[in-house]
Design a protein around this motif. Structure first.
Motif, PDB file in Angstrom:
ATOM      1  N   SER A 133       0.750  -1.465  -0.172  1.00 30.12           N
ATOM      2  CA  SER A 133       0.150  -0.507  -0.205  1.00 30.12           C
ATOM      3  C   SER A 133       1.027   1.306   0.075  1.00 30.12           C
ATOM      4  O   SER A 133       0.332   2.007  -0.551  1.00 30.12           O
ATOM      5  CB  SER A 133      -0.756  -0.043   1.258  1.00 30.12           C
ATOM      6  N   HIS A 134       2.195   1.065   0.625  1.00 26.11           N
ATOM      7  CA  HIS A 134       3.059   2.869   0.611  1.00 26.11           C
ATOM      8  C   HIS A 134       3.471   3.011  -0.819  1.00 26.11           C
ATOM      9  O   HIS A 134       4.607   3.500  -0.730  1.00 26.11           O
ATOM     10  CB  HIS A 134       3.511   2.573   1.586  1.00 26.11           C
ATOM     11  N   THR A 135       2.832   2.354  -2.212  1.00 23.78           N
ATOM     12  CA  THR A 135       3.716   2.931  -3.353  1.00 23.78           C
ATOM     13  C   THR A 135       3.164   3.845  -3.173  1.00 23.78           C
ATOM     14  O   THR A 135       3.971   4.798  -4.019  1.00 23.78           O
ATOM     15  CB  THR A 135       3.059   1.224  -4.087  1.00 23.78           C
ATOM     16  N   SER A 350      11.910   2.363   7.985  1.00 25.70           N
ATOM     17  CA  SER A 350      11.217   2.265   7.370  1.00 25.70           C
ATOM     18  C   SER A 350      10.640   3.021   6.026  1.00 25.70           C
ATOM     19  O   SER A 350      11.528   4.131   5.875  1.00 25.70           O
ATOM     20  CB  SER A 350       9.768   2.581   7.798  1.00 25.70           C
ATOM     21  N   CYS A 351       9.954   3.045   4.789  1.00 24.41           N
ATOM     22  CA  CYS A 351      10.023   3.963   3.987  1.00 24.41           C
ATOM     23  C   CYS A 351       8.939   5.090   3.819  1.00 24.41           C
ATOM     24  O   CYS A 351       9.284   5.602   3.208  1.00 24.41           O
ATOM     25  CB  CYS A 351       8.559   2.508   3.060  1.00 24.41           C
ATOM     26  N   THR A 352       9.296   4.954   5.495  1.00 22.76           N
ATOM     27  CA  THR A 352       7.841   6.748   5.549  1.00 22.76           C
ATOM     28  C   THR A 352       9.097   7.103   5.764  1.00 22.76           C
ATOM     29  O   THR A 352       9.159   8.590   5.327  1.00 22.76           O
ATOM     30  CB  THR A 352       7.365   6.154   6.725  1.00 22.76           C
ATOM     31  N   GLY A 410      16.090  -3.208   5.794  1.00 24.88           N
ATOM     32  CA  GLY A 410      15.115  -3.749   5.460  1.00 24.88           C
ATOM     33  C   GLY A 410      13.796  -3.028   5.898  1.00 24.88           C
ATOM     34  O   GLY A 410      13.946  -1.699   6.441  1.00 24.88           O
ATOM     35  N   CYS A 411      12.436  -3.622   5.427  1.00 24.56           N
ATOM     36  CA  CYS A 411      11.645  -3.087   6.335  1.00 24.56           C
ATOM     37  C   CYS A 411      11.174  -3.116   7.849  1.00 24.56           C
ATOM     38  O   CYS A 411      11.102  -2.452   8.790  1.00 24.56           O
ATOM     39  CB  CYS A 411      10.631  -3.818   5.810  1.00 24.56           C
ATOM     40  N   SER A 412      12.284  -4.490   8.976  1.00 21.96           N
ATOM     41  CA  SER A 412      12.202  -4.167   9.737  1.00 21.96           C
ATOM     42  C   SER A 412      11.534  -4.457  10.886  1.00 21.96           C
ATOM     43  O   SER A 412       9.909  -4.723  10.870  1.00 21.96           O
ATOM     44  CB  SER A 412      13.484  -3.325  10.122  1.00 21.96           C
ATOM     45  N   MET A 413      11.431  -3.296  11.451  1.00 18.16           N
ATOM     46  CA  MET A 413      10.266  -2.689  13.402  1.00 18.16           C
ATOM     47  C   MET A 413       9.836  -2.492  12.492  1.00 18.16           C
ATOM     48  O   MET A 413       7.907  -2.198  13.478  1.00 18.16           O
ATOM     49  CB  MET A 413      10.314  -2.708  14.005  1.00 18.16           C
ATOM     50  N   CYS A 414       8.879  -1.879  11.181  1.00 16.21           N
ATOM     51  CA  CYS A 414       8.233  -1.549  10.645  1.00 16.21           C
ATOM     52  C   CYS A 414       7.178  -2.282  10.222  1.00 16.21           C
ATOM     53  O   CYS A 414       5.556  -2.141  10.917  1.00 16.21           O
ATOM     54  CB  CYS A 414       7.625  -1.000   9.226  1.00 16.21           C
ATOM     55  N   LEU A 415       7.025  -3.524  10.469  1.00 14.83           N
ATOM     56  CA  LEU A 415       5.718  -4.433  11.029  1.00 14.83           C
ATOM     57  C   LEU A 415       6.405  -5.717  11.014  1.00 14.83           C
ATOM     58  O   LEU A 415       5.055  -6.767  11.334  1.00 14.83           O
ATOM     59  CB  LEU A 415       5.041  -4.777   8.676  1.00 14.83           C
ATOM     60  N   SER A 432       7.651   5.135  11.834  1.00  8.37           N
ATOM     61  CA  SER A 432       7.031   4.001  10.432  1.00  8.37           C
ATOM     62  C   SER A 432       5.196   4.901  10.446  1.00  8.37           C
ATOM     63  O   SER A 432       5.370   6.339  10.673  1.00  8.37           O
ATOM     64  CB  SER A 432       6.978   2.337  10.835  1.00  8.37           C
ATOM     65  N   ASN A 433       4.514   4.032  10.071  1.00  6.70           N
ATOM     66  CA  ASN A 433       3.696   4.662   8.887  1.00  6.70           C
ATOM     67  C   ASN A 433       2.300   3.745  10.355  1.00  6.70           C
ATOM     68  O   ASN A 433       0.817   4.852   9.470  1.00  6.70           O
ATOM     69  CB  ASN A 433       3.119   4.515   7.526  1.00  6.70           C
ATOM     70  N   ARG A 434       1.899   3.207  10.946  1.00  8.50           N
ATOM     71  CA  ARG A 434       1.568   2.234  10.863  1.00  8.50           C
ATOM     72  C   ARG A 434       0.990   2.067  12.617  1.00  8.50           C
ATOM     73  O   ARG A 434       2.351   1.543  12.766  1.00  8.50           O
ATOM     74  CB  ARG A 434       0.955   1.406  10.197  1.00  8.50           C
TER      75      ARG A 434
HETATM   76  S1  SF4 Z   1       6.432  -3.431   5.844  1.00  6.53           S
HETATM   77 FE1  SF4 Z   1       7.099  -0.821   6.280  1.00  6.53          FE
HETATM   78  S2  SF4 Z   1       9.080  -0.240   5.668  1.00  6.53           S
HETATM   79 FE2  SF4 Z   1       7.986  -2.211   4.116  1.00  6.53          FE
HETATM   80  S3  SF4 Z   1       7.016  -1.471   2.044  1.00  6.53           S
HETATM   81 FE3  SF4 Z   1       5.910  -1.602   4.164  1.00  6.53          FE
HETATM   82  S4  SF4 Z   1       5.390   0.515   5.052  1.00  6.53           S
HETATM   83 FE4  SF4 Z   1       6.982   0.373   4.151  1.00  6.53          FE
END
Ligand code: SF4
Lengths: 480, 206
Positions: A133-135, A350-352, A410-415, A432-434
């Motif tokens: 979704s974070h595209t 994270s990607c944020t 990596g995405c690590s602790m974002c999810l 992160s975002n969530r």
């Molecule tokens: S898991 Fe987190 S860091 Fe990885 S793409 Fe999704 S929102 Fe971005």
């Protein structure tokens, strides 16, 4: 056809219309598909089952980010066999279907939404999809970029198109100057807090206004990244000189005369004077502060100077219940000042907020300090490129001296799909975002903040208003 | 995809708003590479505690709702991550219909592709169904995709709307890729021309 002035969204939409069958969604051409290990295996499985191929492997790239451990040892010896199988499946699929993969040992590996722009794959005017979704992050370049499900991943692999119904347009203008210490993350948290997590459902948001234009590309990506948290299908920001400067010289950017020609095309993209949006909202940048989320939805945010809200003040019964539930999960009492909330963990990445500028901002706060003894903190660069850039600038040393862990991308602790997980009851300041229940580990409690706020919280052991943070210019002394 | 016309079933009430896809299918189950077998993990974190002990208070653990194929929930159902696993889990568990005041966008399209009918009713109608499903033993609803109606035997009657194309696909059980390939000629023509727009190419080849 739309005649007259057009929005950025409408221009991209029109340029990608393959067919408009009567009574059906339109067929939209997709310029780029990004793939990762988690949402792609069933799509490739579907292709094989139907005897189909990938229509255009050159319009796809893949990387590993969600599952991949963020320590060197963890990467060399992946304990989670299911995760390992997902990654080896991606390897095999990319090989079988001729798709370029940035694997764990590639200098281009990283979170899919960070490497796209970094490599110059993401460009203005494109349509970009990914099973994630974070595209929406890529919208910062003026590309129409949105998350899709795995069936749609398969659809794009097979046809390079996607049936889509047209979104509504929503212009959010953030006007004026941000106060010092207020960041891109705070802009987007404020917007979500204001319009709610379903405030932009069915819409593509175009972020505009002087405060947005004054953001760096990194900041713009942070804003677009979280547009999905307001329910939007995508976020967009018109390309400008900053966009072009960012893209120039990237690996997949055009060069020479082609570059000039490309820029000339991209300059046609911004919304025309007088174009109509379905909805509009203006926000005064000067009213924004650093924000902290206190609940279990990204709309549950408040300025650092505020307190945890009281469910009794909720406008209706449903809201009251959901507030009570959130506070119970978060183990917070109404009226607690946000800067009195103590934390156990800090996650910067994270990607944020895992880009170079985010790490610079966090390092600026952390320099010369020590992480609180009650906190365990980590910094996870969003990509290998971010990591080496940060190391060239010595940011890793600042973090390590302050007591942060310095990890692999990596995405690590974002999810928490990899070994980086909160223990039940642990409270985390996260960039992160969530902040959904269990997002960072079952029973874990997430507070969304900017990199600056996360770094300061790591040092203080509780949230603090970074606007009053005494920045130090010397490195931390051992055992200081 | 299996065609779907009418569903008559007992109704499971999930009295929560903003049910996100992380709750529908927690991330630990996203590592699998298959499309099937997710039903056992639906709402996993709500069904059992960390030690794996079932929570008798959770609706899906309540024997009254065993075999329910219709789920009714609060607004903004399916928000959060785009994971299609959420739709796979609901379908694999046996749900064919979800009724709520609103649904999140990506989930909406994922559900459609997996033979799940999403029915949007007003807050009041959903509240009524929620109440009836929670209090009346063996409460059943009939959802008809042909007539676009929701009925019970107790005076509840509602119409709903589904995008005509989505309805057609659900009724016929049609696969999206097959549908798109009807436009292959148009696509070939479009793509040949579009490829000249080098500034929109992912990887610019000089
Ligand atoms: S898991 Fe987190 S860091 Fe990885 S793409 Fe999704 S929102 Fe971005």
């Amino acid at each position: 056809m739309i005649n007259g002035p057009k929005t950025l969204f409408e221009k991209i939409w029109q340029q990608h219309l393959v067919a408009e069958p009567e009574g059906e969604p339109s067929l939209l051409y997709i310029d780029l598909q990004l793939l990762h290990e988690v949402t792609s295996p069933q799509a490739f499985e579907g292709l094989r089952l139907a005897g189909r191929t990938v229509r255009n492997p050159n319009r796809c790239i893949a990387t590993v980010d969600h599952n991949i451990p963020t320590t060197i040892e963890g990467r060399l010896n992946i304990v989670d066999q299911i995760a390992a199988r997902q990654m080896s499946t991606l390897r095999q699929n990319c090989k079988d279907f001729g798709i370029e993969l940035y694997d764990v040992d590639s200098p281009n590996q990283g979170i899919v939404h960070i490497i796209g722009p970094e490599l110059g794959l993401t460009k203005p005017g494109m349509t970009i999809v990914c099973g994630d979704s974070h595209t929406s992050t890529h919208g910062a370049f003026g590309a129409l970029a949105f998350g899709i499900g795995t069936s749609e991943v398969e659809h794009v692999l097979a046809t390079q198109t996607l049936p889509q119904s047209r979104a509504k347009t929503f212009r959010i203008a953030v006007e004026g100057d941000l106060k010092p210490g207020v960041t891109a993350k705070d802009i987007v948290l404020a917007i979500i807090g204001k319009i709610g997590t379903d405030g932009a459902t069915g819409c593509v948001i175009e972020f505009a206004g002087s405060a947005i234009r004054s953001l760096s590309m990194e900041g713009r990506m942070t804003v677009c990244n979280m547009s999905i948290e307001a329910g939007a299908r995508a976020g967009l920001i018109a390309p400008d000189e900053k966009t072009f400067a960012y893209l120039k010289g990237r690996r997949f950017s055009p060069t020479g005369a082609a570059w000039e020609a490309a820029v000339a095309e991209w300059k046609k993209l911004p919304t025309d004077e007088g174009a109509k949006f379905d909805r509009e909202l203006t926000i005064d940048a000067a009213t924004l502060e650093p924000y902290v989320s206190w609940g279990t939805s990204p709309g549950m945010v408040a300025p650092i100077t505020a307190a945890v809200p009281n469910p009794a003040d909720a406008p209706n019964e449903i809201e009251r219940k959901s507030l009570e539930k959130a506070l119970e999960y978060m183990d917070l009492k109404a009226g607690t000042k946000l800067d009195a909330i103590e934390i156990d963990r800090v996650f910067i990445g994270s990607c944020t907020n895992g880009r170079i500028e985010d790490l610079r901002a966090a390092a600026r706060i952390a320099r010369g300090y020590k992480v609180s003894t009650r906190v365990s903190a980590m910094v996870v660069p969003g990509s290998q490129a971010v990591k080496s850039q940060a190391e060239n600038e010595g940011l890793d040393k600042i973090f390590i001296a302050a007591g942060f862990e310095w990890r692999e991308p990596g995405c690590s602790m974002c999810l928490a799909m990899n070994p980086d997980i909160l223990a039940p009851g642990e409270r985390c300041a996260s960039t992160s975002n969530r902040n959904f229940e269990g997002r960072q580990g079952r029973g874990g409690r997430t507070h969304l903040v900017s990199p600056e706020m996360a770094a300061a919280a790591a040092i203080a052991g509780h949230f603090v208003d970074t606007r009053n943070w005494p920045v130090r210019n010397e490195a931390a002394k051992e055992n200081a | 995809m299996e065609p779907i016309r009418t569903v008559t079933s007992i109704v499971a009430p999930l009295d929560r708003v903003n049910v996100d896809t992380d709750q529908i299918i927690p991330k630990q189950f996203l590592k699998r590479i298959e499309r099937t077998g997710y039903g056992d993990f639906l709402f996993y974190d709500w069904r059992a505690n960390a030690a794996g002990v079932a929570d008798p208070g959770f609706v899906l653990n309540d024997p009254r709702y065993k075999g329910a194929r219709i789920l009714v929930a609060g607004k903004n159902f399916g928000c959060g991550a785009s994971r299609e696993h959420a739709a796979w889990a609901l379908a694999d568990y046996g749900f064919r219909v979800v009724i709520a005041p609103t649904f999140a966008d990506i989930f909406f399209s994922n559900a459609g592709k997996n033979g799940i009918v999403l029915v949007r009713l007003s807050e009041e109608q959903v509240a009524e169904l929620m109440h009836k499903a929670s209090t009346k033993p063996n409460y059943q609803l009939t959802v008809s995709l042909e007539d676009l109606t929701v009925n019970d035997n107790d005076g509840f009657h509602a119409k709903f709307e589904v995008d005509a194309f989505r309805r057609y696909c659900l009724l016929e059980g049609l696969d999206d890729i097959g549908l798109t390939l009807r436009h292959e000629k148009a696509l070939d023509t479009f793509e040949a021309k579009h490829n000249e727009n080098f500034w929109l190419k992912a990887k610019v080849v000089q």
